[in-house]
Design an enzyme around this catalytic site. Structure first.
Site, PDB file in Angstrom:
ATOM      1  N   ASP A 174       3.865   7.972   3.005  1.00  0.00           N
ATOM      2  CA  ASP A 174       2.634   7.566   2.332  1.00  0.00           C
ATOM      3  C   ASP A 174       2.298   8.751   1.442  1.00  0.00           C
ATOM      4  OD1 ASP A 174       0.029   7.221   1.492  1.00  0.00           O
ATOM      5  OD2 ASP A 174      -0.532   6.098   3.271  1.00  0.00           O
ATOM      6  N   HIS A 175       2.519   8.589   0.130  1.00  0.00           N
ATOM      7  CA  HIS A 175       2.462   9.786  -0.720  1.00  0.00           C
ATOM      8  C   HIS A 175       1.058  10.410  -0.760  1.00  0.00           C
ATOM      9  CE1 HIS A 175       1.442   6.691  -3.707  1.00  0.00           C
ATOM     10  NE2 HIS A 175       0.721   7.633  -4.256  1.00  0.00           N
TER      11      HIS A 175
ATOM     12  N   HIS B  72      -2.999   3.812   2.595  1.00  0.00           N
ATOM     13  CA  HIS B  72      -3.582   5.045   2.049  1.00  0.00           C
ATOM     14  C   HIS B  72      -4.998   5.328   2.581  1.00  0.00           C
ATOM     15  CE1 HIS B  72      -0.202   4.845  -0.523  1.00  0.00           C
ATOM     16  NE2 HIS B  72      -0.697   3.977  -1.384  1.00  0.00           N
TER      17      HIS B  72
END
Ligand code: NAD
Length: 484
Positions: free
Chosen positions: A178-179, A241
């Protein structure tokens, strides 16, 4: 302040889907920047693998083009570095669903070194890739696999994906990206909370009035219309996110800064989330403006019930947070592109100043983009004569200003890929976290589908539907402005 580069041992990284959009825009430029920074030792190799027929020479040219297009004005690269980077690249034409190319890939592997396989392909191929890595002898204990979102579209599909990976890999070999978690400020959130005495004693429902998390975009669904219409803001943004940000803000201090200790605490937050009440959520769809089409035209589905905006009020049932609402919102085509978390503290219990000195609150704002940094709004006396008038001013810590331009942090993909090589899973989602997040999200989405809830139209360039503002107003609170 110059950031310290610690080179990593030579490694082999295979990018499945190495000709795709994500590889071109994010993964390869990130690898190149780490290469420029001197973090890759001699002998490191990056191998693109995809269905497109190409040889090494063509792939090197393909990557050079992508770097020029997507690496922006990145400085610090000597002339000729692209050429040196090209030397560590090679390519294998391979089909995830067949046997073509796999023996060739296996023959390229160096025994005894760290190897990572980045699954930059659609999730329907994850199981095939895992199986073939196993069949062709590449799934030993030094192997790590990196998988991209979306990790399922509900609990059942996420479970099936987890099982298909677990058939051949242990959990400590699986890196679910999950960047958002790779952003410098997100990690700073943990440093601020657990490295300072100042905040943690106040970090609970006794002192915190509420917490707001906003992830706003100015773009619409772009070329992803068909995919997005099957997904929507809840699946595309909240389940991963925003939920991850919520966990980091709300979790208990882990005993040690260790991947499983951190992830255990995050998991407890998700499990303590109250079910979302239908009147605590507002869903919207953006309208057309003079230049661009609206959501329904964009996805070419006039009857679409999918939301491009969502705002919600959440509660967490545990000792720390019972009674403190968490307001989350995310949407497309909003006024500005911004992501931030705001911790809004309660007012002082008694105002010793005059009534007209106003009401004031401390707000700790963690900005993820743009201008990553942290502000703390404090109340001071307005300068000048005329009595005790109070004003709130931010103590601003924009990292690039405070730490100097050399502190220019690696972007999220750079950090996360290097963490994979180092074997550090702290910033990656564990399988049970992902499943718990879906277990919370599923009944909410099922409720909308059952009722046929229609999202509320909102203007492009606005802050979302009026009803989202009302969600806060009803509680005597207000959203922070969406501004860049
Ligand atoms: P893409 O369609 O641009 O690229 C897909 C890649 O997979 C190509 O290299 C293609 O050759 C390869 N491929 C497809 N079928 C194959 C097969 N049978 N065998 C071998 N290779 C095959 O997709 P993308 O945008 O690069 O996305 C890749 C993954 O990353 C998807 O899961 C996507 O949801 C996720 N993702 C993408 C982005 C983004 O910004 N593009 C952002 C977040 C997550």
């Amino acid at each position: 302040m110059v950031s310290r580069i610690i080179p990593v041992e030579p490694f082999d990284l295979v990018v499945f889907g190495g000709t795709g959009d994500l590889a071109r825009r994010k993964i390869l430029p990130a690898l190149f920047r780490r290469f420029c920074a001197g973090q890759m030792e001699n002998g490191t190799r990056i191998i693109g693998a995809a269905r497109t027929a190409m040889d090494d020479v063509e792939y090197r040219a393909f990557v050079a083009e992508a770097l020029i297009e997507f690496n922006g004005d990145h400085t610090g690269c000597e002339p000729g570095t692209i050429k040196r980077f090209q030397e560590i690249l090679s390519y294998v034409t391979l089909d995830a669903k067949g046997d073509g190319g796999w023996s060739e890939l296996a023959a390229k592997m160096h025994p005894g070194r760290v190897r990572a396989f980045y699954f930059s392909v659609g999730p329907s191929l994850f199981g095939d890739l895992a199986l073939r890595l196993h069949q062709y002898g590449m799934a030993d204990h030094d192997t790590r696999i990196v998988v991209e979102k979306p990790f399922g579209r509900d609990l059942d599909t996420a479970r099936a994906l987890n099982r298909s990976l677990a058939d051949h890999f242990n959990e400590n070999q699986i890196y679910r990206i999950d960047h958002y978690l790779g952003k410098e400020t997100v990690q700073n959130l943990m440093a601020i909370r657990f490295g300072n005495m100042l905040f943690e004693p106040l970090w609970n429902s006794q002192y915190v009035d509420h917490i707001q998390i906003t992830v706003a975009e100015t773009v619409g669904v772009g070329g992803r219309g068909e995919y997005y219409d099957r997904s929507g803001a809840m699946r595309d943004m909240v389940q991963n996110h925003l939920m991850q940000l919520l966990c980091l803000i709300a979790m208990e201090p882990p005993a040690v800064f260790d991947p499983d200790a951190v992830r255990d605490e995050k998991l407890k937050v998700i499990r303590a989330l109250n079910p979302l009440k239908p009147d605590h959520v507002v869903r919207g769809q953006y309208l057309a403006d003079e230049e661009k089409p609206g959501y329904l035209e964009h996805v070419e589905n006039p009857d679409s019930l999918t939301e491009s905006f969502i705002a919600m009020k959440l509660g967490i049932s545990n000792w720390r947070w019972a009674g403190t609402p968490f307001y989350l919102r995310s949407g497309k085509r909003l006024r500005a592109r911004t992501s931030e978390i705001a911790v809004v503290f309660k007012e002082a219990p008694h105002n010793i100043f005059t009534e007209d000195s106003g009401r004031h609150r401390n707000i700790l704002t963690i900005r993820l983009q743009p201008n990553e940094g942290i502000d703390l709004d404090v109340t001071i006396k307005e300068p000048g004569p005329g009595g005790m008038r109070l004003v709130d001013v931010p103590l601003d810590m924009t990292f690039s200003e405070a730490l100097g331009p050399d502190a220019d942090a690696p972007d999220a993909y750079e950090r996360l890929i290097m963490d994979v090589v180092r074997g550090n899973q702290t910033l990656f989602m564990r399988g049970d976290e992902v499943e718990a997040a879906w277990a919370w999200t599923d009944p909410v989405i099922a409720g909308w589908e059952e009722r046929g809830d229609r999202p509320i139209p909102y203007d492009t360039g606005s802050s979302g539907p009026e009803e989202a503002l009302a969600l806060m107003h009803r509680d005597g609170r207000k959203w922070r402005d969406i501004r860049a």
